[in-house]
Write a protein that holds these residues in place. Structure first.
Motif, PDB file in Angstrom:
ATOM      1  N   THR A 396     -21.413   6.815   6.139  1.00 10.82           N
ATOM      2  CA  THR A 396     -22.187   7.170   4.950  1.00 10.82           C
ATOM      3  C   THR A 396     -22.452   8.666   4.892  1.00 10.82           C
ATOM      4  OG1 THR A 396     -23.271   5.014   5.118  1.00 10.82           O
ATOM      5  CG2 THR A 396     -24.218   6.594   3.596  1.00 10.82           C
ATOM      6  N   ILE A 397     -22.739   9.280   6.036  1.00  9.23           N
ATOM      7  CA  ILE A 397     -22.954  10.721   6.064  1.00  9.23           C
ATOM      8  C   ILE A 397     -21.686  11.454   5.620  1.00  9.23           C
ATOM      9  CG2 ILE A 397     -23.356  12.709   7.563  1.00  9.23           C
ATOM     10  CD1 ILE A 397     -25.183  10.908   9.240  1.00  9.23           C
ATOM     11  N   ALA A 398     -20.550  11.035   6.162  1.00  8.58           N
ATOM     12  CA  ALA A 398     -19.284  11.696   5.831  1.00  8.58           C
ATOM     13  C   ALA A 398     -18.950  11.559   4.356  1.00  8.58           C
ATOM     14  CB  ALA A 398     -18.162  11.112   6.689  1.00  8.58           C
ATOM     15  N   LEU A 399     -19.081  10.352   3.819  1.00  9.73           N
ATOM     16  CA  LEU A 399     -18.724  10.146   2.420  1.00  9.73           C
ATOM     17  C   LEU A 399     -19.761  10.734   1.481  1.00  9.73           C
ATOM     18  CD1 LEU A 399     -17.239   6.531   2.497  1.00  9.73           C
ATOM     19  CD2 LEU A 399     -16.077   8.729   2.632  1.00  9.73           C
ATOM     20  N   GLY A 400     -21.034  10.730   1.900  1.00  9.27           N
ATOM     21  CA  GLY A 400     -22.052  11.360   1.077  1.00  9.27           C
ATOM     22  C   GLY A 400     -21.800  12.844   0.913  1.00  9.27           C
ATOM     23  N   ALA A 401     -21.289  13.475   1.966  1.00  2.87           N
ATOM     24  CA  ALA A 401     -21.031  14.911   1.929  1.00  2.87           C
ATOM     25  C   ALA A 401     -19.668  15.254   1.352  1.00  2.87           C
ATOM     26  CB  ALA A 401     -21.147  15.488   3.346  1.00  2.87           C
ATOM     27  N   LEU A 402     -18.679  14.394   1.593  1.00  5.04           N
ATOM     28  CA  LEU A 402     -17.301  14.745   1.247  1.00  5.04           C
ATOM     29  C   LEU A 402     -16.625  13.750   0.308  1.00  5.04           C
ATOM     30  CD1 LEU A 402     -16.196  15.700   4.873  1.00  5.04           C
ATOM     31  CD2 LEU A 402     -16.740  17.296   3.032  1.00  5.04           C
ATOM     32  N   GLY A 403     -17.298  12.641  -0.001  1.00  6.85           N
ATOM     33  CA  GLY A 403     -16.645  11.600  -0.797  1.00  6.85           C
ATOM     34  C   GLY A 403     -16.148  12.080  -2.142  1.00  6.85           C
ATOM     35  N   GLU A 404     -16.997  12.808  -2.877  1.00  8.35           N
ATOM     36  CA  GLU A 404     -16.600  13.300  -4.201  1.00  8.35           C
ATOM     37  C   GLU A 404     -15.431  14.265  -4.097  1.00  8.35           C
ATOM     38  OE1 GLU A 404     -18.606  15.642  -8.018  1.00  8.35           O
ATOM     39  OE2 GLU A 404     -19.878  14.811  -6.432  1.00  8.35           O
ATOM     40  N   THR A 405     -15.469  15.118  -3.074  1.00  9.56           N
ATOM     41  CA  THR A 405     -14.369  16.064  -2.873  1.00  9.56           C
ATOM     42  C   THR A 405     -13.065  15.328  -2.592  1.00  9.56           C
ATOM     43  OG1 THR A 405     -15.911  17.690  -1.967  1.00  9.56           O
ATOM     44  CG2 THR A 405     -13.574  18.013  -1.492  1.00  9.56           C
ATOM     45  N   TYR A 406     -13.126  14.289  -1.763  1.00  5.27           N
ATOM     46  CA  TYR A 406     -11.906  13.544  -1.451  1.00  5.27           C
ATOM     47  C   TYR A 406     -11.388  12.764  -2.658  1.00  5.27           C
ATOM     48  CZ  TYR A 406     -11.523  14.622   3.488  1.00  5.27           C
ATOM     49  OH  TYR A 406     -11.322  15.286   4.681  1.00  5.27           O
ATOM     50  N   MET A 407     -12.271  12.318  -3.538  1.00  2.00           N
ATOM     51  CA  MET A 407     -11.808  11.669  -4.757  1.00  2.00           C
ATOM     52  C   MET A 407     -11.059  12.660  -5.647  1.00  2.00           C
ATOM     53  SD  MET A 407     -12.121   8.454  -5.096  1.00  2.00           S
ATOM     54  CE  MET A 407     -12.134   8.164  -6.860  1.00  2.00           C
ATOM     55  N   GLN A 408     -11.530  13.896  -5.703  1.00  2.00           N
ATOM     56  CA  GLN A 408     -10.827  14.924  -6.467  1.00  2.00           C
ATOM     57  C   GLN A 408      -9.466  15.225  -5.850  1.00  2.00           C
ATOM     58  OE1 GLN A 408     -13.581  18.203  -6.454  1.00  2.00           O
ATOM     59  NE2 GLN A 408     -15.016  17.210  -7.878  1.00  2.00           N
ATOM     60  N   ILE A 409      -9.436  15.277  -4.516  1.00  2.00           N
ATOM     61  CA  ILE A 409      -8.164  15.507  -3.830  1.00  2.00           C
ATOM     62  C   ILE A 409      -7.205  14.354  -4.091  1.00  2.00           C
ATOM     63  CG2 ILE A 409      -7.085  15.657  -1.549  1.00  2.00           C
ATOM     64  CD1 ILE A 409      -9.568  17.139  -0.592  1.00  2.00           C
ATOM     65  N   ALA A 410      -7.731  13.130  -4.081  1.00  2.00           N
ATOM     66  CA  ALA A 410      -6.891  11.964  -4.334  1.00  2.00           C
ATOM     67  C   ALA A 410      -6.278  12.022  -5.719  1.00  2.00           C
ATOM     68  CB  ALA A 410      -7.718  10.688  -4.176  1.00  2.00           C
ATOM     69  N   ALA A 411      -7.080  12.423  -6.713  1.00  2.00           N
ATOM     70  CA  ALA A 411      -6.560  12.519  -8.075  1.00  2.00           C
ATOM     71  C   ALA A 411      -5.495  13.607  -8.183  1.00  2.00           C
ATOM     72  CB  ALA A 411      -7.708  12.806  -9.045  1.00  2.00           C
ATOM     73  N   THR A 412      -5.703  14.704  -7.463  1.00  2.00           N
ATOM     74  CA  THR A 412      -4.749  15.822  -7.521  1.00  2.00           C
ATOM     75  C   THR A 412      -3.433  15.487  -6.835  1.00  2.00           C
ATOM     76  OG1 THR A 412      -6.588  17.407  -7.535  1.00  2.00           O
ATOM     77  CG2 THR A 412      -4.404  18.251  -6.944  1.00  2.00           C
ATOM     78  N   HIS A 413      -3.505  14.804  -5.677  1.00  2.00           N
ATOM     79  CA  HIS A 413      -2.320  14.532  -4.882  1.00  2.00           C
ATOM     80  C   HIS A 413      -1.773  13.119  -5.077  1.00  2.00           C
ATOM     81  CE1 HIS A 413      -4.107  18.012  -2.784  1.00  2.00           C
ATOM     82  NE2 HIS A 413      -2.887  18.287  -2.383  1.00  2.00           N
ATOM     83  N   GLY A 414      -2.367  12.357  -5.956  1.00  2.00           N
ATOM     84  CA  GLY A 414      -1.861  11.016  -6.217  1.00  2.00           C
ATOM     85  C   GLY A 414      -2.083  10.047  -5.071  1.00  2.00           C
ATOM     86  N   ILE A 415      -3.178  10.185  -4.331  1.00  2.00           N
ATOM     87  CA  ILE A 415      -3.487   9.285  -3.212  1.00  2.00           C
ATOM     88  C   ILE A 415      -4.331   8.124  -3.729  1.00  2.00           C
ATOM     89  CG2 ILE A 415      -4.593   9.084  -0.957  1.00  2.00           C
ATOM     90  CD1 ILE A 415      -4.173  12.084  -0.579  1.00  2.00           C
ATOM     91  N   ASP A 416      -3.950   6.925  -3.402  1.00  2.00           N
ATOM     92  CA  ASP A 416      -4.691   5.744  -3.817  1.00  2.00           C
ATOM     93  C   ASP A 416      -6.057   5.723  -3.116  1.00  2.00           C
ATOM     94  OD1 ASP A 416      -5.673   3.243  -4.442  1.00  2.00           O
ATOM     95  OD2 ASP A 416      -3.768   2.213  -4.132  1.00  2.00           O
ATOM     96  N   PRO A 417      -7.162   5.615  -3.868  1.00  2.00           N
ATOM     97  CA  PRO A 417      -8.479   5.532  -3.224  1.00  2.00           C
ATOM     98  C   PRO A 417      -8.584   4.378  -2.233  1.00  2.00           C
ATOM     99  CG  PRO A 417      -8.732   5.955  -5.570  1.00  2.00           C
ATOM    100  CD  PRO A 417      -7.274   5.679  -5.336  1.00  2.00           C
ATOM    101  N   ALA A 418      -7.826   3.303  -2.457  1.00  2.00           N
ATOM    102  CA  ALA A 418      -7.853   2.175  -1.517  1.00  2.00           C
ATOM    103  C   ALA A 418      -7.360   2.601  -0.136  1.00  2.00           C
ATOM    104  CB  ALA A 418      -6.998   1.023  -2.044  1.00  2.00           C
ATOM    105  N   LEU A 419      -6.384   3.498  -0.105  1.00  2.00           N
ATOM    106  CA  LEU A 419      -5.888   4.007   1.171  1.00  2.00           C
ATOM    107  C   LEU A 419      -6.969   4.830   1.865  1.00  2.00           C
ATOM    108  CD1 LEU A 419      -3.696   4.602   3.255  1.00  2.00           C
ATOM    109  CD2 LEU A 419      -2.812   6.392   1.734  1.00  2.00           C
ATOM    110  N   MET A 420      -7.676   5.663   1.111  1.00  2.00           N
ATOM    111  CA  MET A 420      -8.761   6.442   1.706  1.00  2.00           C
ATOM    112  C   MET A 420      -9.876   5.524   2.207  1.00  2.00           C
ATOM    113  SD  MET A 420      -9.096   9.923  -0.525  1.00  2.00           S
ATOM    114  CE  MET A 420      -9.729   9.100  -1.979  1.00  2.00           C
ATOM    115  N   HIS A 421     -10.146   4.462   1.465  1.00  2.00           N
ATOM    116  CA  HIS A 421     -11.137   3.470   1.901  1.00  2.00           C
ATOM    117  C   HIS A 421     -10.789   2.930   3.280  1.00  2.00           C
ATOM    118  CE1 HIS A 421     -13.610  -0.359   1.017  1.00  2.00           C
ATOM    119  NE2 HIS A 421     -13.016  -0.582   2.181  1.00  2.00           N
ATOM    120  N   ARG A 422      -9.548   2.476   3.447  1.00  2.00           N
ATOM    121  CA  ARG A 422      -9.168   1.852   4.716  1.00  2.00           C
ATOM    122  C   ARG A 422      -9.156   2.868   5.850  1.00  2.00           C
ATOM    123  NH1 ARG A 422     -10.897  -2.174   5.472  1.00  2.00           N
ATOM    124  NH2 ARG A 422     -10.154  -2.902   3.438  1.00  2.00           N
TER     125      ARG A 422
END
Length: 483
Positions: A396-422
């Motif tokens: 929760t600490i990691a995603l609270g701090a970086l989750g939004e940033t990683y979602m932006q990266i996923a959209a930019t690089h075409g990474i499935d959020p489900a993969l980041m979840h796992r």
């Protein structure tokens, strides 16, 4: 100075938590130390940032803690957990003692029973089985850990474990995120863990080593204050409530005991894949509902409904065996309170740290790690879970701090959020199993073992096996994507 304050605050939190101090008080103190070094206002950080984030975590996940703990306690007092474990051990026999303990633990925890409830049932049964098979007692913690706190917690798709639920609001995913990769990771963890434990058992037999040691007292472990403080920050059940209520002396049949677990799995799948996607949930965008979306709450809703219906099923199937229903219900509900507050305090600490200017350097370092965003995400969740001794807190600490940033990266690089979840869940459930982890401390206590005797096997089955699975998921996910 700001970065030094973060390190000092984190160091104090880790050091005192390792010594058994409650994170309820440690987390705000550590957060205020970090804020003081940064020159930030202390009271505002405590009442606005810390408490706001902690309250948000409770608002989002308390229903899962509450229903999960109640379901586990009902399954325990009805005799269902014992019936399932006894069935597995009888069918597989003493000559497959390790496999029996692993599979029994996997079955009940994948069906929604708390890790701690499973441990307190499996440990004494496992000791009896290991004694009959003349298998060294020092291997029991590794077997229980492999079955209860590895692949069923982080890898198998659909698991109702809180760790699998935490990424869902951040990534808009479901409990069944990346199912193919999840099954692959679970196979690696299970296969490697069983290979290691059977290898060690063979070496012990050749050396003439058999079952030694005294039978552990689960009651003593449940009332150990140090065990309790460490345990409640790492999982969703307060060990002090394990012995409250009355366990049924009459066990249900295996089919009756198994049915509520099947309800959890089937309803969870049906809700997330069939029911919720077909509902009109446009109203969630209104201010009164928090201006949210189904993607943010649907995964949590699926698990809530699954656990709620499973609780009803346990009661209807075991009314005559729940001898003190009110006491059992009270114990189950009370068992959720301290864990959710403990994890929420860790989340509040993370929110304060993430709000400090010095944290930008940490964020830039994590995002700049070679290997791509999946490696950076895995490293962030690993490190924070290791430091806090809590997969749920670190995640929760990691995603609270970086989750939004990683979602932006996923959209930019075409990474499935489900993969980041796992990747995030498996990463968080890897280095969290360090010596100070609550599950490790509790497990060793209920098995009557010590770190010196049994911790290396825990390292192999819970850390090395999980790291191998994590590497495979990152490599394959980076190559072919999520599936």
């Amino acid at each position: 100075m700001g970065l030094l304050g973060i390190l000092l605050g984190l160091g104090l939190l880790v050091w005192l938590a390792f010594r058994g101090w409650s994170v309820l008080g440690l987390a705000p103190v550590a957060a205020l130390i970090a804020a003081a070094f940064a020159g930030d206002p202390l009271l505002a950080n405590w009442t606005q940032t810390f408490m706001g984030s902690a309250a948000g975590f409770i608002a989002q996940f308390f229903p899962l803690f509450l229903l999960g703990a109640l379901f586990g306690k009902l399954m325990d007092d009805s005799g269902s957990v014992t019936a399932i474990a006894q069935f597995m051990t009888e069918r597989l026999g003493a000559h497959r003692a390790i496999l029996a303990v692993v599979l029994a633990g996997a079955l009940v925890t994948y069906g929604g029973v708390s890790v701690f409830v499973a441990m307190f049932v499996l440990a004494p049964m496992g000791q009896a089985l290991f004694r009959a098979a003349d298998v060294p007692n020092r291997l029991l913690p590794g077997a229980v850990m492999l079955g209860t706190a590895t692949f069923t917690m982080s890898a198998l798709p659909g698991t109702p474990a809180i760790q699998n639920a935490i990424p869902m609001p951040f990534f808009g995913t479901t409990p069944f995120a990346a199912p193919g990769l999840g099954f692959m990771a679970a196979g690696i963890m299970l296969g490697f863990g069983l290979w290691w434990l059977t290898r060690v058992e063979s070496v012990a037999r050749r050396a003439g080593e058999g079952f030694t040691g005294q039978i552990a007292s689960a009651s003593q472990a449940a009332h150990d204050p140090v065990v309790r403080e460490r345990a409640t920050a790492s999982h969703e059940f307060d060990p002090a409530e394990v012995e409250h209520g009355t366990r049924s002396p009459q066990l249900p049949g295996f089919g009756v005991a198994l049915l509520p677990l099947i309800v959890v799995m089937v309803v969870n799948l049906t809700m997330s894949q069939l029911v919720l996607p077909r509902l009109d949930t446009s109203y969630l965008a209104e201010l009164r509902w928090g201006e949210t979306s189904l993607a943010s709450v649907g995964g949590v809703w699926s698990v809530i409904v699954a656990l709620a219906l499973a609780i009803v099923a346990v009661y209807l199937l075991n009314r005559g065996r729940l001898l003190a229903l009110r006491d059992t219900v009270d114990a189950g509900l009370n068992a959720s309170a301290l864990p959710v507050l403990s994890v929420a305090s860790l989340v509040g600490f993370g929110a304060v740290v993430a709000s400090l200017p010095a944290f930008e350097a940490v964020r830039d370092w994590v995002l700049g790690i070679e290997g791509g965003p999946l490696v950076g995400l895995a490293l962030a969740t690993n490190v924070l879970s290791a430091l806090t001794g809590s997969a749920s807190g670190g995640l929760t600490i990691a995603l609270g701090a970086l989750g939004e940033t990683y979602m932006q990266i996923a959209a930019t690089h075409g990474i499935d959020p489900a993969l980041m979840h796992r990747v995030a869940v498996i990463g968080a459930a890897t280095l969290d199993s360090l010596p100070h982890n609550g599950a490790v401390v509790t497990l060793l206590a209920v098995c009557g073992a010590t770190h010196r005797e049994s911790y290396f096997d825990i390292i192999m089955v819970a850390i090395v096996g999980a790291l191998l699975a994590l590497a495979a998921v990152i490599a394959l996910g980076s190559t072919v994507g999520s599936f």
